[in-house]
Design a protein around this motif. Structure first.
Motif, PDB file in Angstrom:
ATOM      1  N   ALA A   1      79.700  48.819  30.054  1.00 41.24           N
ATOM      2  CA  ALA A   1      81.174  48.838  29.880  1.00 41.24           C
ATOM      3  C   ALA A   1      81.576  49.834  28.821  1.00 41.24           C
ATOM      4  O   ALA A   1      82.366  50.728  28.922  1.00 41.24           O
ATOM      5  CB  ALA A   1      81.676  47.504  29.161  1.00 41.24           C
TER       6      ALA A   1
ATOM      7  N   GLU B   1      76.156  52.428  18.797  1.00 44.41           N
ATOM      8  CA  GLU B   1      75.164  51.545  19.344  1.00 44.41           C
ATOM      9  C   GLU B   1      74.381  51.016  18.241  1.00 44.41           C
ATOM     10  O   GLU B   1      73.598  51.902  17.667  1.00 44.41           O
ATOM     11  CB  GLU B   1      74.524  52.141  20.630  1.00 44.41           C
TER      12      GLU B   1
ATOM     13  N   ILE C   1      70.851  44.114  39.579  1.00 44.27           N
ATOM     14  CA  ILE C   1      71.480  44.518  40.466  1.00 44.27           C
ATOM     15  C   ILE C   1      72.411  45.606  40.152  1.00 44.27           C
ATOM     16  O   ILE C   1      73.335  45.245  39.271  1.00 44.27           O
ATOM     17  CB  ILE C   1      71.909  43.553  41.518  1.00 44.27           C
TER      18      ILE C   1
ATOM     19  N   ARG D   1      67.228  48.190  33.486  1.00 39.32           N
ATOM     20  CA  ARG D   1      68.332  48.499  32.688  1.00 39.32           C
ATOM     21  C   ARG D   1      67.982  49.495  31.500  1.00 39.32           C
ATOM     22  O   ARG D   1      68.922  50.640  31.161  1.00 39.32           O
ATOM     23  CB  ARG D   1      68.855  47.219  32.130  1.00 39.32           C
TER      24      ARG D   1
ATOM     25  N   ASP E   1      81.273  42.424  29.033  1.00 33.94           N
ATOM     26  CA  ASP E   1      80.744  40.893  28.740  1.00 33.94           C
ATOM     27  C   ASP E   1      81.410  40.544  27.432  1.00 33.94           C
ATOM     28  O   ASP E   1      81.737  39.288  27.224  1.00 33.94           O
ATOM     29  CB  ASP E   1      79.259  40.956  28.281  1.00 33.94           C
TER      30      ASP E   1
ATOM     31  N   SER F   1      77.734  43.594  35.641  1.00 35.93           N
ATOM     32  CA  SER F   1      77.715  44.989  35.003  1.00 35.93           C
ATOM     33  C   SER F   1      78.857  45.840  35.929  1.00 35.93           C
ATOM     34  O   SER F   1      79.418  46.791  35.332  1.00 35.93           O
ATOM     35  CB  SER F   1      76.368  45.605  35.373  1.00 35.93           C
TER      36      SER F   1
HETATM   37  C1  LIG Z   1      69.156  38.043  32.979  1.00 40.18           C
HETATM   38  C2  LIG Z   1      70.487  38.521  33.476  1.00 40.18           C
HETATM   39  C3  LIG Z   1      70.644  39.052  34.729  1.00 40.18           C
HETATM   40  C4  LIG Z   1      71.725  39.613  35.153  1.00 40.18           C
HETATM   41  N1  LIG Z   1      71.824  40.359  36.483  1.00 40.18           N
HETATM   42  C5  LIG Z   1      72.850  40.998  36.618  1.00 40.18           C
HETATM   43  C6  LIG Z   1      72.986  41.681  37.713  1.00 40.18           C
HETATM   44  O1  LIG Z   1      71.997  41.574  38.422  1.00 40.18           O
HETATM   45  N2  LIG Z   1      74.028  42.449  38.269  1.00 40.18           N
HETATM   46  C7  LIG Z   1      74.847  42.452  37.318  1.00 40.18           C
HETATM   47  O2  LIG Z   1      75.993  43.316  37.659  1.00 40.18           O
HETATM   48  N3  LIG Z   1      75.035  41.852  36.039  1.00 40.18           N
HETATM   49  C8  LIG Z   1      74.163  41.012  35.841  1.00 40.18           C
HETATM   50  N4  LIG Z   1      73.848  40.438  34.517  1.00 40.18           N
HETATM   51  C9  LIG Z   1      74.983  40.693  33.625  1.00 40.18           C
HETATM   52  C10 LIG Z   1      75.130  42.021  32.961  1.00 40.18           C
HETATM   53  O3  LIG Z   1      73.926  42.242  32.464  1.00 40.18           O
HETATM   54  C11 LIG Z   1      76.215  42.198  32.064  1.00 40.18           C
HETATM   55  O4  LIG Z   1      77.529  41.824  32.627  1.00 40.18           O
HETATM   56  C12 LIG Z   1      76.478  43.544  31.504  1.00 40.18           C
HETATM   57  O5  LIG Z   1      75.377  43.864  30.840  1.00 40.18           O
HETATM   58  C13 LIG Z   1      77.373  43.648  30.568  1.00 40.18           C
HETATM   59  O6  LIG Z   1      77.648  44.968  29.785  1.00 40.18           O
HETATM   60  P1  LIG Z   1      78.358  45.159  28.548  1.00 40.18           P
HETATM   61  O7  LIG Z   1      78.596  46.682  28.500  1.00 40.18           O
HETATM   62  O8  LIG Z   1      79.689  44.426  28.504  1.00 40.18           O
HETATM   63  O9  LIG Z   1      77.419  44.536  27.669  1.00 40.18           O
HETATM   64  P2  LIG Z   1      75.845  44.911  27.171  1.00 40.18           P
HETATM   65  O10 LIG Z   1      75.218  45.432  28.313  1.00 40.18           O
HETATM   66  O11 LIG Z   1      75.361  43.691  26.500  1.00 40.18           O
HETATM   67  O12 LIG Z   1      76.275  45.986  26.035  1.00 40.18           O
HETATM   68  C14 LIG Z   1      76.629  45.601  24.845  1.00 40.18           C
HETATM   69  C15 LIG Z   1      76.123  46.753  23.775  1.00 40.18           C
HETATM   70  O13 LIG Z   1      76.809  46.647  22.654  1.00 40.18           O
HETATM   71  C16 LIG Z   1      75.657  46.900  21.571  1.00 40.18           C
HETATM   72  N5  LIG Z   1      76.343  46.115  20.398  1.00 40.18           N
HETATM   73  C17 LIG Z   1      76.601  44.752  20.316  1.00 40.18           C
HETATM   74  N6  LIG Z   1      77.007  44.629  19.222  1.00 40.18           N
HETATM   75  C18 LIG Z   1      77.163  45.848  18.400  1.00 40.18           C
HETATM   76  C19 LIG Z   1      77.925  46.025  17.077  1.00 40.18           C
HETATM   77  N7  LIG Z   1      78.225  45.234  16.416  1.00 40.18           N
HETATM   78  N8  LIG Z   1      77.875  47.388  16.897  1.00 40.18           N
HETATM   79  C20 LIG Z   1      77.272  48.239  17.689  1.00 40.18           C
HETATM   80  N9  LIG Z   1      76.940  48.034  18.816  1.00 40.18           N
HETATM   81  C21 LIG Z   1      76.988  46.821  19.230  1.00 40.18           C
HETATM   82  C22 LIG Z   1      74.538  46.235  22.184  1.00 40.18           C
HETATM   83  O14 LIG Z   1      73.338  46.618  21.462  1.00 40.18           O
HETATM   84  C23 LIG Z   1      74.612  46.755  23.642  1.00 40.18           C
HETATM   85  O15 LIG Z   1      73.982  47.961  23.803  1.00 40.18           O
HETATM   86  C24 LIG Z   1      72.700  39.831  34.327  1.00 40.18           C
HETATM   87  C25 LIG Z   1      72.612  39.289  32.998  1.00 40.18           C
HETATM   88  C26 LIG Z   1      71.561  38.808  32.514  1.00 40.18           C
HETATM   89  C27 LIG Z   1      71.386  38.449  31.219  1.00 40.18           C
END
Ligand SMILES: Cc1cc2nc3c(=O)[nH]c(=O)nc-3n(C[C@H](O)[C@H](O)[C@H](O)COP(=O)(O)OP(=O)(O)OC[C@H]3O[C@@H](n4cnc5c(N)ncnc54)[C@H](O)[C@@H]3O)c2cc1C
Lengths: 433, 296
Positions: free
Chosen positions: A14, A33, A47, A106, A304, A317
């Protein structure tokens, strides 16, 4: 004093989607980060849905570390320790380029994505945790505070992409704290196997891959699912359940995963594999009904952190990248028009989301979480019944097929009244239609 | 003053995790860090910078990802960072590594004369403690190993006094500059970078030197070719399948007695050897060694 057009908190899909789009358009972007490097803390199956990334980086396939493209999807209903009733869909067209879905790792993917963000011109600072938001007298968000000394940094807009915990937004009172009812806990392992072994066991070759989604009683009656994905020379296996259920049961997620790995259907597939990595992570699965306010004066929430996860299709993702991109595009358009990042102007972000698959899909499945929480037998009873029915029909023992069918129906009615069955069918149809 | 600090990027052995169920070691996803001993060296250099306004240059020989480790040093307050990287450097042992670093330091010295060179006592992934001394010998600088503290530094008089941990005590050594110091752990604590430091580290250019940049012409002395040592085998000690035993007794004296009895029972020859040894001692010291109680 450091001041940017936009600060992006978090470097997952995201945050990277947002930061990349903003930097490409020439805005000054700081991305913060907390991990040692992007991806060290993130977990996914994983995926990757090409479409969402393609809309951000059209030629991503040229440099992105991809594992396999998916040509077959299997859906398995499993009990705890004996049976597996399955369905699979393989399509030769899935092997025609450009491919639509890939398995990825990832840690590598996030690193690559972050490199693209840097190349696009954003300033990326890792190992720095945002602790709170800075606001001016009228409550507008004007920057962030980090845990470092001299750590206040200013921006016209802050994009919260901090993932499932969504601590920054909750702490600032921008969104309610996430509850255990809306959160799944998933554990995952990466198991090493030589490429030839993966190919042979899953009937694939080259960069072809298989995805197996698992439901049923492998979760011991808790609301959740499992998965098994093929990487180049490893398998990703995982299982996740609602946090509230896990709290009630004494089973740990690791025990669930060990159970899944011992299941006679899984065991031969992972036989002899060496475990390379294990991890645990939260997934916000509250769906549409649990979505928070998505924007305000000087801030937006994406990925998320906003709860953009389609649990039924295990998509997260792609919703994360898409919401990140849309948040960025909103800011780019406002800046071009010389308009401030006020709540009224940022409402455009929500409108774009509403018109996209993100909200459409979340709305479509809005009743699924409640259905499965309130009707837990949907997960336990039916898979077991299916298994029993299949066994009955496939065991050749001199009993007539009609007698077998009658026995199966009698079994089912013994488990649940006819009205109950009708009710389940209706609820199911309602939730998934 | 100009201080160089040689660092190395290593896998963070503290973060190698063990699986909670199967107890196997998880090798993947182990982050790379700056060798912990090097951070004591860097912090010492930064303290000198704080006191004297010295310039601090960090350098490392390593693969391209080692740039991250250098940026980390920049965030703490180092002024310049140089990554010495070239395909021909790979597979280097400590001899070849010190050759490359010494050449690079010579080049650096021409740009701005060096007064001090710091390294960590050793790395956590090699544990040899040879690179610092190798650099000093090659450059002909004074060598001060296992330094726990810098007592005095007088750049004008080109002199410094350090505390060095040696067997059985602490040596206080005075030396002329330029010198190479290998720093011990624990003498200081690395600062937590502030936000401006993080910004500087993210923005600043890290210089990249290949073999030409480092002034290296003799390729027989670098990389695998320049490395006479080879690791023939790596193995962990086999755990012994011996169970701990419990010795009981009401008083410490009783326990000691039970222990000695058990020891003699398990190792019968021990009692005889011990007695023979005591007899021998008694003979040598002609009574002086006799226990006090008896002589009284
Ligand atoms: C086991 C599992 C399997 C999954 N399988 C799939 C799949 O196959 N396909 C799919 O599309 N999705 C899948 N998902 C869901 C997917 O992983 C998430 O929806 C996606 O990672 C969300 O992205 P994001 O950038 O919102 O959050 P994240 O990837 O969690 O990134 C958030 C980032 O913010 C950072 N952060 C947090 N707090 C702070 C702070 N206070 N200051 C600075 N940095 C901070 C964290 O370190 C992290 O790097 C799966 C999830 C899990 C747990």
């Amino acid at each position: 004093m450091e001041k940017f057009d936009v600060i992006v908190v978090g470097a997952g899909p995201a945050g990277n989607g947002a930061a990349y789009t903003l930097a490409k358009a020439g805005l000054s972007v700081l991305q913060l980060e907390r991990g040692e490097s992007p991806g060290t803390k993130n977990v996914q199956g994983a995926i990757l849905y090409a479409d969402a990334l393609e809309k951000i980086i059209p030629d991503f396939r040229e440099t992105c570390p991809l594992e396999r493209h998916i040509i077959e999807q299997r859906m398995w209903l499993m009990d705890e320790d004996q049976t597996c009733t399955g369905m699979s869909y393989r399509d030769a067209r899935f092997s025609q380029e450009p491919y639509n879905r890939y398995t990825i790792i990832r840690a590598r993917f996030d690193r690559w994505f972050s490199d693209q963000v840097k190349k696009a011109g954003a300033l990326v600072v890792c190992e720095t945790t945002v602790t709170e938001l800075l606001r001016n007298g009228s409550g507008k968000v004007i920057g962030v505070r980090t845990e470092r000394e001299k750590g206040d940094i200013y921006a016209d807009c802050v994009i919260l992409a901090d993932g499932a915990n969504a601590l920054v937004g909750s702490r600032a009172g921008l969104r309610p704290e996430i509850t255990a009812d809306d959160m799944a806990l998933a554990v995952k392992e990466v198991l090493f196997l030589p490429k030839e072994t993966v190919d042979a066991r899953f009937n694939i070759s080259g960069t072809q891959g298989v995805v197996i989604e698992i439901a049923g009683n492998v979760t011991h009656g808790m609301l959740g699912t499992g998965f098994l994905y093929t990487n180049k020379d490893s398998l990703a296996i995982g299982i996740g359940c609602m946090l509230s259920d896990m709290k009630k049961q004494s089973l740990t997620p690791y025990q669930l995963l060990e159970g899944l790995k011992r299941h006679p259907t899984i065991k031969p597939l992972i036989e002899g594999a060496e475990m390379k990595e294990y991890s645990a992570h939260l997934i916000p699965e509250g769906g549409y009904k649990a979505l928070p306010q998505l924007y305000g004066d000087g801030w937006m929430i994406v990925g998320d952190a906003a709860g953009f996860v389609n649990a039924v299709h295990r998509e997260g993702s792609n919703l994360a990248m898409t919401s990140g991109r849309m948040a960025a595009e909103t800011l780019i358009a406002l800046k071009a028009a010389g308009k401030p990042y006020s709540a009224a102007n940022l409402a455009a972000y929500k409108r774009t989301l509403d018109d996209s698959f993100v909200m459409a899909d979340l709305k479509k499945y809005q009743d699924v979480p409640t259905l499965l929480t309130e009707q837990p037998h949907m997960l336990g009873m039916y898979p077991r019944f299916l298994g029993d029915a299949a066994r009955e029909l496939l065991t050749v023992d001199g009993v007539s097929k009609r007698a077998k069918q009658q026995k199966i129906m009698a079994d089912l009615k013994g488990k649940r009244s006819l009205l109950g069955l009708l009710g389940d069918a209706y609820r199911f149809w309602r939730a998934f239609r | 003053m100009h201080i160089a600090v040689c660092i190395k990027q290593v896998p963070d052995s503290a973060q190698i995790r063990v699986h909670p169920v199967t107890n196997t070691i998880m090798r993947q996803g182990v982050p790379a860090i700056v060798n912990p001993f090097d951070l004591f060296a860097l912090e010492e250099a930064l303290r000198i910078k704080d006191a004297t306004g010295a310039t601090v240059t960090v350098l490392t020989m390593g693969p391209p990802p080692a740039e991250e480790a250098l940026r980390k040093c920049l965030s703490f307050g180092a002024d310049h960072a140089i990554l010495i990287t070239d395909k021909v450097f790979s597979g280097a042992d400590t001899l070849a590594t010190s050759f490359v670093l010494a050449s690079a330091l010579r080049t650096l010295n021409e740009r701005q004369p060096l007064d001090l060179i710091f390294t960590g006592k050793q790395t956590i992934d090699g544990d040899t403690a040879q690179v610092g001394p190798g650099i000093a010998i090659r450059l002909g600088y004074q060598l001060l190993t296992y330094v726990s503290k810098i007592r005095e530094l007088d750049p004008a008089a080109r002199r410094l006094v350090v505390e060095r941990r040696a067997e059985g005590g602490v040596q206080v050594l005075q030396s002329a500059l330029p010198a190479v110091i290998t720093m011990l752990e624990g003498g200081n604590e690395m600062r937590f970078a502030d936000m401006p430091g993080m910004f500087r580290a993210a923005r600043q250019e890290v210089e990249i030197w290949n073999r030409d940049g480092a002034g290296i012409t003799d390729l027989t002395q670098v990389g695998l070719k320049g490395s006479p040592t080879a690791v023939a085998q790596v193995f962990g000690p086999k755990p012994k399948a011996v169970k701990a035993q419990r010795i009981e007794g009401a008083t410490p004296a009783e326990m000691a007695e039970a222990f000695v009895d058990k020891l003699f029972a398990d190792f019968p020859q021990l009692e005889g050897e011990l007695l023979a040894h005591l007899d021998q001692l008694a003979g040598q010291d002609s009574g002086l060694a006799a226990p006090q109680g008896e002589s009284a």
